[in-house]
Design a protein around this motif. Structure first.
Motif, mmCIF file in Angstrom:
data_model
loop_
_atom_site.group_PDB
_atom_site.id
_atom_site.type_symbol
_atom_site.label_atom_id
_atom_site.label_comp_id
_atom_site.label_asym_id
_atom_site.label_seq_id
_atom_site.Cartn_x
_atom_site.Cartn_y
_atom_site.Cartn_z
ATOM 1 N N ARG A 1 -5.902 9.768 -3.113
ATOM 2 C CA ARG A 1 -7.294 9.552 -3.511
ATOM 3 C C ARG A 1 -7.503 9.880 -4.989
ATOM 4 O O ARG A 1 -8.622 9.830 -5.491
ATOM 5 C CB ARG A 1 -8.225 10.439 -2.666
ATOM 6 N N SER A 2 -6.426 10.217 -5.676
ATOM 7 C CA SER A 2 -6.539 10.664 -7.067
ATOM 8 C C SER A 2 -6.317 9.488 -8.033
ATOM 9 O O SER A 2 -6.043 8.377 -7.619
ATOM 10 C CB SER A 2 -5.497 11.745 -7.337
ATOM 11 N N VAL B 1 0.823 -1.212 0.000
ATOM 12 C CA VAL B 1 0.000 0.000 0.000
ATOM 13 C C VAL B 1 0.858 1.263 0.000
ATOM 14 O O VAL B 1 0.372 2.350 -0.314
ATOM 15 C CB VAL B 1 -0.976 0.033 1.201
ATOM 16 N N LEU B 2 2.141 1.127 0.345
ATOM 17 C CA LEU B 2 3.031 2.284 0.365
ATOM 18 C C LEU B 2 4.477 1.814 0.129
ATOM 19 O O LEU B 2 5.295 1.801 1.042
ATOM 20 C CB LEU B 2 2.906 2.994 1.719
ATOM 21 N N PRO C 1 0.644 4.587 -4.960
ATOM 22 C CA PRO C 1 -0.115 4.246 -6.169
ATOM 23 C C PRO C 1 -1.492 4.915 -6.165
ATOM 24 O O PRO C 1 -2.101 5.097 -5.104
ATOM 25 C CB PRO C 1 -0.269 2.720 -6.080
ATOM 26 N N ALA C 2 -1.970 5.281 -7.359
ATOM 27 C CA ALA C 2 -3.275 5.933 -7.517
ATOM 28 C C ALA C 2 -4.356 5.128 -6.811
ATOM 29 O O ALA C 2 -4.435 3.911 -6.972
ATOM 30 C CB ALA C 2 -3.622 6.066 -9.010
ATOM 31 N N GLU D 1 3.020 16.681 -10.360
ATOM 32 C CA GLU D 1 2.408 17.644 -9.461
ATOM 33 C C GLU D 1 2.057 16.946 -8.139
ATOM 34 O O GLU D 1 1.670 15.773 -8.139
ATOM 35 C CB GLU D 1 1.139 18.196 -10.123
ATOM 36 N N ALA D 2 2.239 17.633 -7.010
ATOM 37 C CA ALA D 2 1.805 17.088 -5.717
ATOM 38 C C ALA D 2 0.646 17.935 -5.227
ATOM 39 O O ALA D 2 0.755 19.167 -5.153
ATOM 40 C CB ALA D 2 2.946 17.110 -4.712
ATOM 41 N N THR D 3 -0.474 17.276 -4.910
ATOM 42 C CA THR D 3 -1.677 17.988 -4.484
ATOM 43 C C THR D 3 -2.168 17.415 -3.157
ATOM 44 O O THR D 3 -1.730 16.342 -2.740
ATOM 45 C CB THR D 3 -2.810 17.812 -5.528
ATOM 46 N N VAL D 4 -3.095 18.108 -2.527
ATOM 47 C CA VAL D 4 -3.692 17.602 -1.286
ATOM 48 C C VAL D 4 -4.344 16.243 -1.560
ATOM 49 O O VAL D 4 -4.290 15.327 -0.737
ATOM 50 C CB VAL D 4 -4.727 18.621 -0.749
ATOM 51 N N ASP D 5 -4.901 16.086 -2.761
ATOM 52 C CA ASP D 5 -5.615 14.858 -3.119
ATOM 53 C C ASP D 5 -4.723 13.655 -3.399
ATOM 54 O O ASP D 5 -5.136 12.520 -3.213
ATOM 55 C CB ASP D 5 -6.436 15.144 -4.376
ATOM 56 N N ASN D 6 -3.476 13.911 -3.888
ATOM 57 C CA ASN D 6 -2.624 12.753 -4.200
ATOM 58 C C ASN D 6 -1.526 12.540 -3.156
ATOM 59 O O ASN D 6 -0.719 11.612 -3.288
ATOM 60 C CB ASN D 6 -2.072 12.819 -5.636
#
Ligand code: NI
Length: 262
Positions: free
Chosen positions: A218-219, A69-70, A115-116, A148-153
């Motif tokens: 979560r993306s 998972v990571l 992973p997505a 890109e790094a976002t809050v969602d990913n």
């Protein structure tokens, strides 16, 4: 010999000293991001270093055949020495010396892959909680997303000013000693934290005691991060500091490492 293509401003250096972290949009050129992403994906695809304990599931129990998972790789430049020839290395080393002084050393670190839709969160922790409690550090980590790094990913979050705290009590995630990742027993409130979304080629810097966290992915895009390290020579501590959470850990990763070193 490649020369650095960026330099921090005095304001950025002051910001780092006061807050224990710094976010910059431009540590490496965009064309290099793409080149490095291919190396990154190959190392995870080929499970580089798994037999010797350098590749493992950071947030799970890491059994053979179980989907990670990571996924994490320690010391990726051992498996892809060309990483050392990058503009990223030259720029990151330059910035480390700006932040810590000319005697600071700089080097490889690790890669954490989210992973997505699968990638788990990395709970609140201080990096120093993983290290030797008998040493005193003046060290930092450089977190470089290869998209890109976002809050969602799963971009980085920091609690400003926590770099001057001692190391707080930690435990393996959920109290499961088979899990390598650590979490603070008392995580901070998200309302005290600052998210640092970044464009590809950007980076964050944080000190070894700064509280930090990344959310689950979560993306629909894979989140790749390469984490490099810098520091002054560590000094001996004489106060008998202990990190009991590391003494009781029993990970499959450590077993593979011990077996490989037999
Ligand atoms: Ni960390």
């Amino acid at each position: 010999m490649i020369s650095p293509t960026i330099s921090l401003s005095p304001e950025q250096i002051t910001f780092y000293r006061e807050n224990g972290y710094l976010s910059i949009p431009n540590l490496m050129p965009l064309e290099e991001v793409e080149w490095m992403r291919e190396i990154y994906d190959r190392l995870f695809r080929e499970q580089a270093g798994r037999e010797v304990g350098d590749q493992f599931d950071l947030a799970g129990t890491d059994e053979e055949g179980k989907e990670a998972v990571l996924p994490q790789i320690l010391g990726p430049a051992k498996y892809a020495p060309e990483l050392r020839q990058s503009q990223l290395w030259v720029n990151a080393e330059h910035v480390v010396k700006q932040l810590l002084g000319p005697e600071a050393s700089f080097g490889d670190g690790h890669m954490i892959y989210k992973p997505a839709r699968i990638g788990a969160e990395t709970p609140w922790h201080q990096d120093e909680a993983y290290w030797d409690p008998g040493l005193e550090y003046e060290s930092l980590s450089i977190w470089v997303p290869l998209q890109e790094a976002t809050v969602d990913n799963g971009c980085m979050w920091f609690v400003p000013g926590t770099h001057t705290d001692e190391v707080h009590p930690h435990r393996s995630v959920g109290g499961d000693v088979r899990i390598h990742a650590l979490e603070m027993l008392e995580p901070p409130a998200m309302s005290d934290a600052v998210a640092c979304p970044l464009p590809p080629g950007g980076a964050t810097f944080h000190s070894s005691r700064t509280f930090h966290y990344t959310g689950a992915n979560r993306s629909d895009v894979d989140r790749r991060a390469y984490i490099l390290s810098g520091g002054l020579p560590a000094r001996e501590r004489t106060d008998g500091r202990r990190f009991p959470w590391n003494e009781i850990k029993q990970t499959a990763r450590a077993e593979r490492e011990a077996k490989a070193n037999q």
